[in-house]
Design a protein around this motif. Structure first.
Motif, PDB file in Angstrom:
ATOM      1  N   MET A  93       0.826  -1.212   0.000  1.00 50.15           N
ATOM      2  CA  MET A  93       0.000   0.000   0.000  1.00 50.15           C
ATOM      3  C   MET A  93       0.859   1.261   0.000  1.00 50.15           C
ATOM      4  SD  MET A  93      -2.914   1.505  -0.127  1.00 50.15           S
ATOM      5  CE  MET A  93      -4.212   0.310   0.187  1.00 50.15           C
ATOM      6  N   ASN A  94       1.959   1.257   0.719  1.00 54.95           N
ATOM      7  CA  ASN A  94       2.826   2.445   0.759  1.00 54.95           C
ATOM      8  C   ASN A  94       3.352   2.829  -0.621  1.00 54.95           C
ATOM      9  OD1 ASN A  94       2.542   2.793   3.513  1.00 54.95           O
ATOM     10  ND2 ASN A  94       4.352   1.556   4.012  1.00 54.95           N
ATOM     11  N   GLU A  95       3.457   1.842  -1.504  1.00 58.52           N
ATOM     12  CA  GLU A  95       4.002   2.107  -2.827  1.00 58.52           C
ATOM     13  C   GLU A  95       3.036   2.857  -3.731  1.00 58.52           C
ATOM     14  OE1 GLU A  95       6.258  -1.238  -4.544  1.00 58.52           O
ATOM     15  OE2 GLU A  95       5.822  -2.285  -2.672  1.00 58.52           O
ATOM     16  N   ILE A  96       1.728   2.764  -3.439  1.00 61.85           N
ATOM     17  CA  ILE A  96       0.782   3.487  -4.289  1.00 61.85           C
ATOM     18  C   ILE A  96       0.381   4.836  -3.703  1.00 61.85           C
ATOM     19  CG2 ILE A  96      -0.152   1.277  -5.092  1.00 61.85           C
ATOM     20  CD1 ILE A  96      -2.801   2.159  -3.635  1.00 61.85           C
ATOM     21  N   LEU A  97       0.762   5.090  -2.455  1.00 55.37           N
ATOM     22  CA  LEU A  97       0.387   6.367  -1.833  1.00 55.37           C
ATOM     23  C   LEU A  97       0.810   7.579  -2.654  1.00 55.37           C
ATOM     24  CD1 LEU A  97       0.997   5.736   1.985  1.00 55.37           C
ATOM     25  CD2 LEU A  97      -1.183   5.916   0.765  1.00 55.37           C
ATOM     26  N   PRO A  98       2.014   7.602  -3.258  1.00 53.69           N
ATOM     27  CA  PRO A  98       2.406   8.772  -4.047  1.00 53.69           C
ATOM     28  C   PRO A  98       1.516   9.017  -5.265  1.00 53.69           C
ATOM     29  CG  PRO A  98       4.332   7.469  -3.457  1.00 53.69           C
ATOM     30  CD  PRO A  98       3.132   6.647  -3.104  1.00 53.69           C
ATOM     31  N   ASP A 101      -4.242  11.326  -4.805  1.00 54.62           N
ATOM     32  CA  ASP A 101      -4.389  12.731  -4.439  1.00 54.62           C
ATOM     33  C   ASP A 101      -4.875  12.823  -2.997  1.00 54.62           C
ATOM     34  OD1 ASP A 101      -7.171  12.257  -4.424  1.00 54.62           O
ATOM     35  OD2 ASP A 101      -7.373  12.887  -6.507  1.00 54.62           O
ATOM     36  N   GLU A 102      -4.974  14.037  -2.498  1.00 54.46           N
ATOM     37  CA  GLU A 102      -5.305  14.257  -1.088  1.00 54.46           C
ATOM     38  C   GLU A 102      -6.650  13.660  -0.721  1.00 54.46           C
ATOM     39  OE1 GLU A 102      -5.913  17.975   2.066  1.00 54.46           O
ATOM     40  OE2 GLU A 102      -5.118  18.340   0.053  1.00 54.46           O
ATOM     41  N   GLN A 103      -7.631  13.748  -1.627  1.00 54.11           N
ATOM     42  CA  GLN A 103      -8.971  13.252  -1.337  1.00 54.11           C
ATOM     43  C   GLN A 103      -8.969  11.731  -1.165  1.00 54.11           C
ATOM     44  OE1 GLN A 103     -11.447  15.244  -0.664  1.00 54.11           O
ATOM     45  NE2 GLN A 103     -12.911  13.587  -0.287  1.00 54.11           N
ATOM     46  N   LEU A 104      -8.219  11.032  -1.998  1.00 48.93           N
ATOM     47  CA  LEU A 104      -8.165   9.575  -1.895  1.00 48.93           C
ATOM     48  C   LEU A 104      -7.376   9.128  -0.673  1.00 48.93           C
ATOM     49  CD1 LEU A 104      -7.662   8.457  -5.612  1.00 48.93           C
ATOM     50  CD2 LEU A 104      -9.773   8.523  -4.280  1.00 48.93           C
ATOM     51  N   ILE A 105      -6.320   9.858  -0.345  1.00 52.45           N
ATOM     52  CA  ILE A 105      -5.539   9.515   0.849  1.00 52.45           C
ATOM     53  C   ILE A 105      -6.398   9.614   2.104  1.00 52.45           C
ATOM     54  CG2 ILE A 105      -3.630  10.296   2.316  1.00 52.45           C
ATOM     55  CD1 ILE A 105      -2.080  10.934  -0.199  1.00 52.45           C
ATOM     56  N   LYS A 106      -7.359  10.524   2.110  1.00 51.39           N
ATOM     57  CA  LYS A 106      -8.258  10.655   3.264  1.00 51.39           C
ATOM     58  C   LYS A 106      -8.972   9.344   3.565  1.00 51.39           C
ATOM     59  CE  LYS A 106      -9.499  15.578   3.045  1.00 51.39           C
ATOM     60  NZ  LYS A 106     -10.618  16.534   2.842  1.00 51.39           N
ATOM     61  N   ARG A 107      -9.250   8.559   2.532  1.00 53.98           N
ATOM     62  CA  ARG A 107     -10.014   7.325   2.714  1.00 53.98           C
ATOM     63  C   ARG A 107      -9.206   6.241   3.433  1.00 53.98           C
ATOM     64  NH1 ARG A 107     -13.469  10.046   3.312  1.00 53.98           N
ATOM     65  NH2 ARG A 107     -13.950  11.532   1.646  1.00 53.98           N
ATOM     66  N   LEU A 108      -7.930   6.507   3.664  1.00 50.99           N
ATOM     67  CA  LEU A 108      -7.084   5.541   4.350  1.00 50.99           C
ATOM     68  C   LEU A 108      -6.872   5.883   5.817  1.00 50.99           C
ATOM     69  CD1 LEU A 108      -4.380   5.055   1.572  1.00 50.99           C
ATOM     70  CD2 LEU A 108      -6.339   3.590   2.074  1.00 50.99           C
ATOM     71  N   PHE A 109      -7.540   6.940   6.266  1.00 52.02           N
ATOM     72  CA  PHE A 109      -7.365   7.369   7.657  1.00 52.02           C
ATOM     73  C   PHE A 109      -8.708   7.770   8.256  1.00 52.02           C
ATOM     74  CE2 PHE A 109      -3.348   8.059   5.563  1.00 52.02           C
ATOM     75  CZ  PHE A 109      -2.422   7.596   6.478  1.00 52.02           C
ATOM     76  N   ASN A 110      -8.854   7.536   9.549  1.00 52.97           N
ATOM     77  CA  ASN A 110     -10.019   7.998  10.281  1.00 52.97           C
ATOM     78  C   ASN A 110      -9.910   9.517  10.433  1.00 52.97           C
ATOM     79  OD1 ASN A 110     -11.709   8.804  12.589  1.00 52.97           O
ATOM     80  ND2 ASN A 110     -12.028   6.601  12.855  1.00 52.97           N
TER      81      ASN A 110
END
Length: 291
Positions: A93-98, A101-110
């Protein structure tokens, strides 16, 4: 879409992984979500698999029905050798984080606690071709009405990018795309796959199978209901043994019926195909293999 987030912390996630959740293959796989730890708004199921010989956990009827279709059939011409439900998107998962975008990254955190959330794909399916080569596909099962939720769509987009990065075909299956009649037919015969679980020894199984096949072949004008009753009467077996054997023969594809129609015990034997045990059996149906 299953998302493990309730009172979740990085420490608790690490503990789950250490306990083996989300790891393993075949009989040794331990689903990341199970019906004991995760509350569900749907009807939960625990089903022993034909292919894995372990208990599978499902949180909705749609998940259960799609599992039945996978158990009984093929997947776009490939044999299915393993089915892993509730597979966590952690490794890589860390490899696709870059790429997010910011909106999608939000879906990985509470958004309240800032703690990580684990996205879970309903099924990771292991496929095998005629040469024995292994490949994989992943499928999420979802109620079609929830696809109008923007947050859910964004989570699916993260999943799509994750699986594409790993070179694995990914898709979404809604309850509208799952044929109910075949799924219910497979549910009806599913528990009859292993006769030893009913106390029948291997020699008895062979004798009983051959005898019921003989009755069906020689009684084309009789109904299956009549034949299974005749089986119990002639062999002096416990009531229901003939029906158990009939369901077993369907599950093992020694008998072939139209799985797009409800299994009918009033069906005449003349409409049932006895499949050569040494031949290639393809008793599945066109609609399911297209999913």
């Amino acid at each position: 879409m299953p998302v493990l987030k309730h009172e979740q912390t990085a420490k608790k996630l690490a503990s789950l992984l250490e306990q083996g959740y989300g790891h393993g293959q075949g009989k040794n796989y331990k689903p990341f979500l199970d019906v004991i730890r995760v509350p569900s708004k749907g009807r939960v199921s625990r089903i022993k698999g034909w292919k894995t010989n372990r208990v599978h956990h499902f949180l909705t009827d749609s998940e259960t029905r799609y599992f039945y279709l996978l158990e009984y059939g093929e997947f776009e011409g490939f044999q299915i050798s393993d089915i892993r439900e509730h597979y966590p998107l952690i490794e890589g998962m860390n490899e696709i984080l870059p790429t997010l975008d910011e909106q999608l990254i939000k879906r990985l955190f509470n958004q309240k606690s800032g703690e990580p959330m684990v996205l879970v794909t309903t099924f990771l399916i292991t496929l095998k071709n005629t040469n024995g080569d292994i490949s994989y596909c992943a499928r999420s099962v979802k109620d079609y009405r929830q696809l109008e939720n923007s947050q859910i769509i964004e989570r699916f987009e993260v999943m799509n990018r994750y699986w594409n990065f790993r070179g694995i075909d990914y898709g979404i299956i809604t309850n509208r795309e799952i044929p109910i009649v075949p799924a219910k037919n497979i549910e009806f015969i599913h528990s009859s796959y292993h006769l030893d679980e009913y106390g029948l020894r291997e020699q008895e199984q062979v004798i009983y199978r051959d005898y019921l096949l003989k009755l069906i072949a020689e009684s084309q004008d009789s109904t299956i209901k009549d034949i299974v009753y005749q089986f119990d009467s002639q062999l002096n077996t416990e009531n229901g043994t003939g029906l158990l054997l009939y369901k077993h023969l369907l599950a093992r594809k020694m008998l072939k019926v139209d799985m797009n129609k409800p299994i009918d015990l009033e069906q005449p034997c003349s409409e049932i195909t006895i499949v050569d045990r040494g031949g290639s059996i393809d008793a599945f149906y066109e609609h399911v293999t297209s999913i």
